[in-house]
Design a protein around this motif. Structure first.
Motif, mmCIF file in Angstrom:
data_model
loop_
_atom_site.group_PDB
_atom_site.id
_atom_site.type_symbol
_atom_site.label_atom_id
_atom_site.label_comp_id
_atom_site.label_asym_id
_atom_site.label_seq_id
_atom_site.Cartn_x
_atom_site.Cartn_y
_atom_site.Cartn_z
ATOM 1 N N ARG A 1 0.837 -1.201 0.000
ATOM 2 C CA ARG A 1 0.000 0.000 0.000
ATOM 3 C C ARG A 1 0.872 1.251 0.000
ATOM 4 N NH1 ARG A 1 -2.862 -2.045 5.320
ATOM 5 N NH2 ARG A 1 -0.641 -2.418 5.654
ATOM 6 N N MET A 2 0.573 2.111 -0.946
ATOM 7 C CA MET A 2 1.356 3.336 -1.113
ATOM 8 C C MET A 2 1.277 4.191 0.142
ATOM 9 S SD MET A 2 3.195 4.572 -3.573
ATOM 10 C CE MET A 2 4.359 5.853 -3.126
ATOM 11 N N PHE A 3 2.415 4.695 0.600
ATOM 12 C CA PHE A 3 2.563 5.556 1.774
ATOM 13 C C PHE A 3 2.342 4.815 3.097
ATOM 14 C CE2 PHE A 3 1.180 8.649 -1.535
ATOM 15 C CZ PHE A 3 2.368 9.365 -1.628
ATOM 16 N N ILE A 4 2.126 3.505 3.037
ATOM 17 C CA ILE A 4 1.884 2.744 4.262
ATOM 18 C C ILE A 4 2.948 1.685 4.479
ATOM 19 C CG2 ILE A 4 0.284 1.186 5.456
ATOM 20 C CD1 ILE A 4 -2.016 2.610 4.062
ATOM 21 N N ASP A 5 3.152 0.821 3.493
ATOM 22 C CA ASP A 5 4.022 -0.334 3.679
ATOM 23 C C ASP A 5 5.489 -0.052 3.379
ATOM 24 O OD1 ASP A 5 1.951 -2.181 4.469
ATOM 25 O OD2 ASP A 5 1.244 -2.042 2.414
ATOM 26 N N ALA A 6 5.793 1.094 2.836
ATOM 27 C CA ALA A 6 7.170 1.563 2.658
ATOM 28 C C ALA A 6 7.111 3.072 2.504
ATOM 29 C CB ALA A 6 7.828 0.917 1.441
ATOM 30 N N ASP B 1 4.568 9.045 12.001
ATOM 31 C CA ASP B 1 5.248 7.768 11.811
ATOM 32 C C ASP B 1 4.148 6.705 11.813
ATOM 33 O OD1 ASP B 1 6.842 5.550 11.688
ATOM 34 O OD2 ASP B 1 7.918 5.917 13.564
ATOM 35 N N ILE B 2 3.636 6.407 10.624
ATOM 36 C CA ILE B 2 2.413 5.623 10.509
ATOM 37 C C ILE B 2 2.611 4.189 10.992
ATOM 38 C CG2 ILE B 2 2.791 4.785 8.147
ATOM 39 C CD1 ILE B 2 -0.193 5.518 7.622
ATOM 40 N N ILE B 3 1.586 3.648 11.630
ATOM 41 C CA ILE B 3 1.582 2.259 12.076
ATOM 42 C C ILE B 3 0.901 1.442 10.985
ATOM 43 C CG2 ILE B 3 0.691 0.637 13.790
ATOM 44 C CD1 ILE B 3 0.817 2.942 15.822
ATOM 45 N N ALA B 4 1.673 0.588 10.322
ATOM 46 C CA ALA B 4 1.171 -0.166 9.175
ATOM 47 C C ALA B 4 0.650 -1.524 9.614
ATOM 48 C CB ALA B 4 2.275 -0.329 8.129
#
Length: 798
Positions: free
Chosen positions: A111-116, A296-299
């Motif tokens: 997922r874009m902007f989430i998983d990397a 700092d997103i929690i994926a």
């Protein structure tokens, strides 16, 4: 001159040597390494203040949005190449398909902007560049970049000069995707010389092509989205402060809000921000960092998965991608909305004793996880924006999916149980008693085995729940309420979400406010528990990367929930008509479903107290419900809302009369642009929707065998409805009589072809892009908050 010739000779020698002695195309990468150096991500993203950023924003991005994003966005972007952001372009492509219905194990999420967060991280996850990542020279940037080579291929080999492309072109959504790396481009160019980009559509203009090639030649500098305005940042701070208050009541409320709005595009609806034009959109996310710090997103796969940190914060992260219609669900935040949330969840006198676990057996079941929040508060929160709530089923975690959407009819109306009924306040205890009967398939996470046996388990569980719910409702109807149309929510006289129409377009769908079109075959009456469970089945709990079993059991369980909504509607009919109507809706249903239909779902036998006067009670009931919500019916899609003359409306209504096998010849969605006689008016937009009839919708794979072509209908609406047009028509208001006459004469594919000859804008039409630009421009002008870039992956070749 001699030295230059020697360099050319040396490069030619190296290429010949590698080809002859390797015998394998993948080794051609050695050539690129030798000629232009080792591949590594380049620092392309420049600051917004940089002069190159201005060029990208003003000159490059509009071309990419209008020529590339129309196919390359969301999970169904070919080769996972998402060109809707600078970061997505830099990320590049991946040969793996997100939509792979046969996989045995869940796939890794991309997922874009989430998983990397960086291009280098995406390279480690298997994404390959589409821009040159070697020596940054004009020659290398155009010769060692996939985008540049694709544009050049298209320029050298434009579409054949024919109206309909031959069978060598594959426009099916599950077509094989080549996804060549730069090392594979020569083979691709030799094998598919006409498959330059845009694929199967006209070449972009020379000006656009030259602009893009000059940009690529200079290293393709890009910039991310501009920062929000200061007044928007002030609103972000206010909402983040509210969402992160420390009390248990607040924490549980914020978790509930997050798990329901995580797919929405939030924006601030204040007077000063409205005056600025189109607002900035945000996503609600969980972050390891507190407000005021970089996010700092929690994926996690699902919004209710364990964050696995001691503390986290709900944050509003700016949407960094071009707004595309197929994923756009705008949700307004305002002081009024904040006051409403406080009045529902914070101000009432109740106590939250503990926060629910993140264990799947708890978190996947909202009726248990949030049992300490008042049922009335939860239900009213969803109903306040019911279109958004139900739209998330369709636009949320998926961009397409026949497996998910063939579980609903092509056209039906939705009503809601009144949230102010006395029994709602007593429902929480009832739901607690049904804990074992309310579990959802997502508790088994993304790798589900034996979906058929699981379905039987859930069907028995749903049957027990329905029997107990019927007993509970019998008691309430005996003591407090009556089985009449007054059980249906009327929007409190002001909320236009009180009634919805859902249109299914094969593997995608649309949700609109109001009751659109002629009376449908079926309707739903949705209660709190049904609305909540559908959200956690199809949105919060659905994993687009899950294995075949997960996706199949999700679809099969939705059969049970759909029938619950339908049986709620049938409960208002006379007892003798309920079974008869259900039988018509489920002709030739499969064995398992037939057994279920004959039992649990039809258990409710309380007589209706609605008074009927004709021998067609369903028609009467739908008319009574329409009158119930009449005060809050919006006019957006009504033909009389257009600015054409009343005489012209008569011809539009004639188009609306097409039905039966004639209707089946037309595509699911046709977008029509009419040029008014009054040239001071803007072009008027319309959508012609085909509604496909079925004997039943319980079959998973063989939809064709269930089709009932003689019952197909058409619905013509004012404005654009849907995200995936299949056809474009262009006409003048003065030509509407002739158009209507020809539409009514369509009885075969040849008749339809002649119709397009006169009024269609085919995918091969040299004017395709200019028409597309005018259409999207007018759409955004009409609905600046709701509109987004359309998707052409389903545009027909007819």
């Amino acid at each position: 001159m001699h030295q230059y010739s020697f360099k050319i000779f040396r490069r030619a020698t190296i290429i010949t040597f590698v080809v002859i002695f390797s015998g394998c195309a993948t080794y051609l990468g050695l050539n690129y390494d030798y000629l232009y150096g080792k591949q590594e991500p380049q620092p392309r993203i420049v600051a917004a203040t940089d002069v190159q950023a201005e060029h990208y924003t003003n000159d490059i991005k509009p071309i990419i949005d209008n020529r590339c994003v129309v196919c390359h966005a969301c999970y169904d972007a070919p080769c996972q190449l998402k060109m809707s952001s600078a970061e997505g372009i830099d990320r590049g492509a991946n040969k793996d398909k997100v939509y792979e219905g046969t996989r045995l194990l869940a796939a890794k999420t991309t997922r874009m902007f989430i998983d990397a967060q960086t291009t280098d991280e995406w390279r480690k996850k298997g994404f390959t560049p589409v821009l040159n990542e070697r020596l940054q020279s004009p020659e290398a940037n155009t010769q060692a970049g996939v985008i540049a080579r694709m544009l050049t291929l298209k320029k050298n080999h434009p579409l054949p000069n024919e109206q309909i492309l031959d069978d060598s072109w594959d426009f099916s959504i599950d077509r094989d995707q080549q996804c060549p790396t730069i090392e594979e481009m020569s083979t691709y160019e030799d094998k598919y010389p006409e498959w330059g980009m845009p694929y199967g559509l006209p070449q972009i203009s020379d000006r656009e092509n030259d602009t893009l090639m000059q940009w690529v030649s200079s290293g393709a500098p890009m910039t991310s989205v501009a920062s929000p305005a200061s007044n928007e940042l002030a609103e972000v701070n206010k909402w983040e402060a509210f969402l992160n208050l420390p009390s248990l009541k607040q924490q549980l409320t914020s978790r509930y809000i997050f798990e329901h709005l995580f797919v929405s595009h939030l924006y601030f609806d204040t007077e000063d921000i409205r005056q600025q034009g189109t607002p900035t959109f945000f996503k609600l996310v969980r972050s390891k960092t507190a407000p005021g710090e970089p996010i700092d997103i929690i994926a996690t796969r699902r919004p209710y998965d364990d964050p696995k940190v001691d503390s986290f914060y709900y944050r509003l992260e700016q949407v960094r991608e071009t707004i595309v219609d197929k994923t756009h669900m705008p949700y307004a935040l305002s002081d009024e909305k904040l006051d409403r949330i406080k009045s529902l969840f914070i101000e009432p006198d109740y106590t939250v004793t503990a926060l629910p676990s993140y264990e799947p057996t708890v978190a996947a079941n909202p009726l248990m996880a949030f049992n300490e929040l008042p049922v009335e508060a939860r239900y009213k929160f969803m109903l306040d924006d019911a279109q958004n709530t139900i739209m998330a089923f369709i636009k949320g975690p998926v961009c397409r999916g026949q497996l998910a959407l063939d579980v609903i009819n092509d056209h039906f109306w939705v009503f809601f149980v009144d949230p102010d009924l006395p029994h709602l306040s007593q429902s929480n205890e009832f739901y607690r008693s049904q804990a074992k009967n309310l579990t959802l398939p997502a508790e088994r996470e993304s790798n589900t085995l034996r979906p058929i046996s699981n379905w039987i388990h859930y069907a028995k569980q749903q049957g027990r729940f329905l029997r107990n719910k019927n007993a509970f409702m019998d008691e309430q109807l005996e003591n407090n309420e009556h089985l009449t149309t007054k059980l249906i929510w009327d929007g409190n006289g002001s909320n236009t979400n009180a009634s919805l129409t859902i249109f299914r377009h094969f593997d995608n769908a649309s949700v609109v406010q109001g009751l659109i079109g002629e009376q449908p075959k079926t309707a739903w009456v949705v209660s709190y528990s049904l609305l909540e469970r559908i959200h956690y089945l199809l949105v919060a709990g659905y994993d687009v990367y899950g294995n075949f079993g997960h996706q199949l059991i999700t679809r099969m369980y939705m059969d049970l929930l759909r029938m619950e909504g339908e049986s709620n509607f049938l409960a208002l009919l006379p007892t003798k008509n309920r079974e008869e109507e259900f039988a018509d809706w489920y002709q030739d249903a499969n064995l398992h479903l037939a057994e279920y239909l004959e039992g649990d779902v039809n258990e409710f036998d309380k007589p209706t107290e609605v008074i009927y006067k004709t021998d067609n009670p369903k028609k009467e009931l739908l008319q009574m419900l329409k009158q119930r919500v009449e005060k809050v019916m919006p006019s957006r899609y009504l033909l009389e809302s257009s600015k054409l003359s009343k005489e012209s409306e008569k011809y539009l209504l004639k188009i609306n009369q097409v039905h039966g096998e004639s209707a089946s010849i037309f595509p699911e969605l046709t977008f029509i642009m009419v040029e008014p006689k009054d040239r001071s008016l803007d072009p008027q937009l319309f959508t012609l929707v085909r509604n496909s009839a079925h004997k039943n919708i319980s079959s998973l794979f063989d939809e064709e065998s269930n089709r009932v072509y003689e019952r197909d209908t058409m619905t013509l609406v004012n404005g654009l409805l849907g995200s995936y047009p299949n056809a474009f028509w262009r006409t003048k208001e003065s030509e509407l009589p002739a158009l209507a006459e020809q539409v009514l004469k369509v009885k075969s594919d040849d008749d339809y072809k002649r119709l397009l000859d006169n009024y269609g804008v085919r995918r091969t039409d040299p004017a395709f892009w200019s028409f597309s630009d005018a259409l999207i421009k007018q759409y955004k002008k009409n609905h600046p908050i709701n509109a987004g870039v359309l998707d052409y992956n389903r545009f027909q070749n007819r």
